[in-house]
Design a protein around this motif. Sequence first.
Motif, PDB file in Angstrom:
ATOM      1  N   CYS A  22       0.840  -1.198   0.000  1.00  0.00           N
ATOM      2  CA  CYS A  22       0.000   0.000   0.000  1.00  0.00           C
ATOM      3  C   CYS A  22       0.875   1.248   0.000  1.00  0.00           C
ATOM      4  CB  CYS A  22      -0.931  -0.016   1.204  1.00  0.00           C
ATOM      5  SG  CYS A  22      -2.140  -1.347   1.155  1.00  0.00           S
ATOM      6  N   ARG A  24       0.692   3.644  -2.883  1.00  0.00           N
ATOM      7  CA  ARG A  24       0.331   4.522  -3.994  1.00  0.00           C
ATOM      8  C   ARG A  24       0.335   5.986  -3.560  1.00  0.00           C
ATOM      9  NH1 ARG A  24      -6.138   3.104  -4.846  1.00  0.00           N
ATOM     10  NH2 ARG A  24      -6.885   4.087  -2.933  1.00  0.00           N
ATOM     11  N   LEU A  27      -4.952   8.668  -6.223  1.00  0.00           N
ATOM     12  CA  LEU A  27      -6.135   7.835  -6.424  1.00  0.00           C
ATOM     13  C   LEU A  27      -6.295   7.519  -7.910  1.00  0.00           C
ATOM     14  CD1 LEU A  27      -8.715   9.641  -4.085  1.00  0.00           C
ATOM     15  CD2 LEU A  27      -7.256   7.682  -3.542  1.00  0.00           C
ATOM     16  N   THR A 342      -3.577   5.716   0.638  1.00  0.00           N
ATOM     17  CA  THR A 342      -3.253   4.288   0.610  1.00  0.00           C
ATOM     18  C   THR A 342      -4.337   3.397   1.209  1.00  0.00           C
ATOM     19  OG1 THR A 342      -2.185   4.243   2.799  1.00  0.00           O
ATOM     20  CG2 THR A 342      -0.833   4.932   0.926  1.00  0.00           C
ATOM     21  N   ASN A 344      -7.494   2.608   0.756  1.00  0.00           N
ATOM     22  CA  ASN A 344      -8.407   1.749  -0.012  1.00  0.00           C
ATOM     23  C   ASN A 344      -7.686   1.000  -1.130  1.00  0.00           C
ATOM     24  OD1 ASN A 344     -11.213   0.936  -0.077  1.00  0.00           O
ATOM     25  ND2 ASN A 344     -11.338   1.884  -2.090  1.00  0.00           N
ATOM     26  N   GLU A 345      -6.379   1.003  -1.092  1.00  0.00           N
ATOM     27  CA  GLU A 345      -5.604   0.324  -2.127  1.00  0.00           C
ATOM     28  C   GLU A 345      -5.840  -1.184  -2.064  1.00  0.00           C
ATOM     29  OE1 GLU A 345      -1.020   0.312  -3.876  1.00  0.00           O
ATOM     30  OE2 GLU A 345      -1.504   1.328  -1.999  1.00  0.00           O
ATOM     31  N   GLU A 347      -4.355  -4.459  -3.966  1.00  0.00           N
ATOM     32  CA  GLU A 347      -3.417  -5.072  -4.905  1.00  0.00           C
ATOM     33  C   GLU A 347      -3.932  -6.438  -5.363  1.00  0.00           C
ATOM     34  OE1 GLU A 347      -0.615  -4.086  -6.284  1.00  0.00           O
ATOM     35  OE2 GLU A 347      -0.580  -2.102  -5.355  1.00  0.00           O
ATOM     36  N   ARG A 360     -12.355  -2.541   1.624  1.00  0.00           N
ATOM     37  CA  ARG A 360     -11.730  -2.502   0.298  1.00  0.00           C
ATOM     38  C   ARG A 360     -12.534  -3.261  -0.742  1.00  0.00           C
ATOM     39  NH1 ARG A 360      -7.863  -3.615   4.087  1.00  0.00           N
ATOM     40  NH2 ARG A 360      -6.005  -2.293   4.242  1.00  0.00           N
ATOM     41  N   ARG A 366     -15.447   1.447  -4.277  1.00  0.00           N
ATOM     42  CA  ARG A 366     -14.487   1.185  -5.353  1.00  0.00           C
ATOM     43  C   ARG A 366     -14.878   1.934  -6.625  1.00  0.00           C
ATOM     44  NH1 ARG A 366      -9.750   0.162  -4.635  1.00  0.00           N
ATOM     45  NH2 ARG A 366     -10.402  -1.260  -2.989  1.00  0.00           N
ATOM     46  N   GLU A 369     -14.130   5.656  -6.190  1.00  0.00           N
ATOM     47  CA  GLU A 369     -12.687   5.889  -6.273  1.00  0.00           C
ATOM     48  C   GLU A 369     -12.225   5.886  -7.727  1.00  0.00           C
ATOM     49  OE1 GLU A 369      -9.480   4.133  -3.481  1.00  0.00           O
ATOM     50  OE2 GLU A 369      -9.402   2.889  -5.272  1.00  0.00           O
TER      51      GLU A 369
END
Length: 437
Positions: A22, A24, A27, A342, A344-345, A347, A360, A366, A369
């Motif tokens: 996490c 990033r 957004l 970070t 709501n990241e 992967e 998440r 989502r 975002e």
Amino acid sequence: MNSEEEFYDVFYGFYLFPFKMCTRKTLPAEMISRNNFSVWSILKKCIGMELSKIAMPVVFNEPLSFLQRISEYMEHTHLIHKACSLSDSLDRMQVVAAFAVSAVASQWERTGKPFNPLLGETYELIREDDGYRLISEQVSHHPPVSAFHAESLKQEFEFHGSIYPKLKFWGKSVEAEPKGTMTLELLKHKEAYTWTNPMCCVHNIILGKLWIEQYGTVEIVNHSTGDKCVLNFKPCGMFGKELHRVEGHIQDKSKKKRRVIYGKWTECMYSVDPKVYDSYKNSVDHLFAHELYVLSASAVADEMPEVQETVTVIPGSALLWRITPRPPHSAEMYNFTSYAMTLNELEPGMDRLLAPTDCRLRPDIRAMENGDIDAASVEKERLEEKQRASRRERSKDEEDWSNRWFQQGTNPHTGAEDWLYTGGYFDRNYTDCPNIY
């Protein structure tokens, strides 16, 4: 390793993904414009009412759940680690006071409303770089109650609480009262501190630029020593002189003032000896005793006052905390901090390891975002209807809702009712988790 799947099984088995992945800096999409939407059409019949049951269009949200907003209390966890390292209880109280202020600092200019968590929704956050892990759960829907529990990865501290936010609309502003107690336990020192957060108000809901102020008295109690820190989050006032200011003092169990705490919750906090503070304040008061203030158009109630000078540092003061600067593109990203970016990241592969109730995995958040407001609205309505249908089924079958990770109990330090973590979340057994999405 022979496959990507085997890699994730090993990698996630040590629970490394939240802090290794996490990272990033932005957004997926910029903030959705609210220019073509009127909140007045929804709120004009709600003046003086509690807003938790009022359905708001998704455009007024930010792409985070309230459970994720709670995790932002931990942005300045380094202050807790510092408190753990100090040998003097007065020094520890000063740093704990700074942490209590820092915990609300991310709200500055965050005028978007977080998504209301669904009953049973959870959020986990593990940050090895900051040395903690956190789990939160929505334990009640009406009234809405969110419980959280954070703990040091080295068993140095626990930080937990439950929050029942009450929102009221007053015509030009929305007032948020964050009912609930914060409890910080420094395990090495066998100390427990408790406090409640200040009131928050969002101004200019109908017209003008939205702006936020925090106000009210926050009392931090050290239940082991009897020391107390009393912080006054000052309201803006007619001329904006007190905007964002926090001022208070630490007193021992005999009520003797030991340190004065001052600063801004949007900027920094300092401490100084009470005698030095009083001497400085008296000289300043005398200097400006005859200064006249003229009421101008900018001082009309609810108008955003001009930002005052930064904190004037009194000679002999010690810096306790300074806010982390926001990224340059923050205004286009819901005014998020780098930390919030970070939260709501998601992967690849992470969804297989998270609890199925984790924020998440919420499709409406989502979609927002990703900049798809229509999909976000459809999904939000679908999830809310699914929650209502589930509640009707339980009522028909006379079944009670059972929370998975927290239970109602008594805070051992205050004696008040609280929601306490029952443990076991990080064993990764999610078989009894509800299907809420």
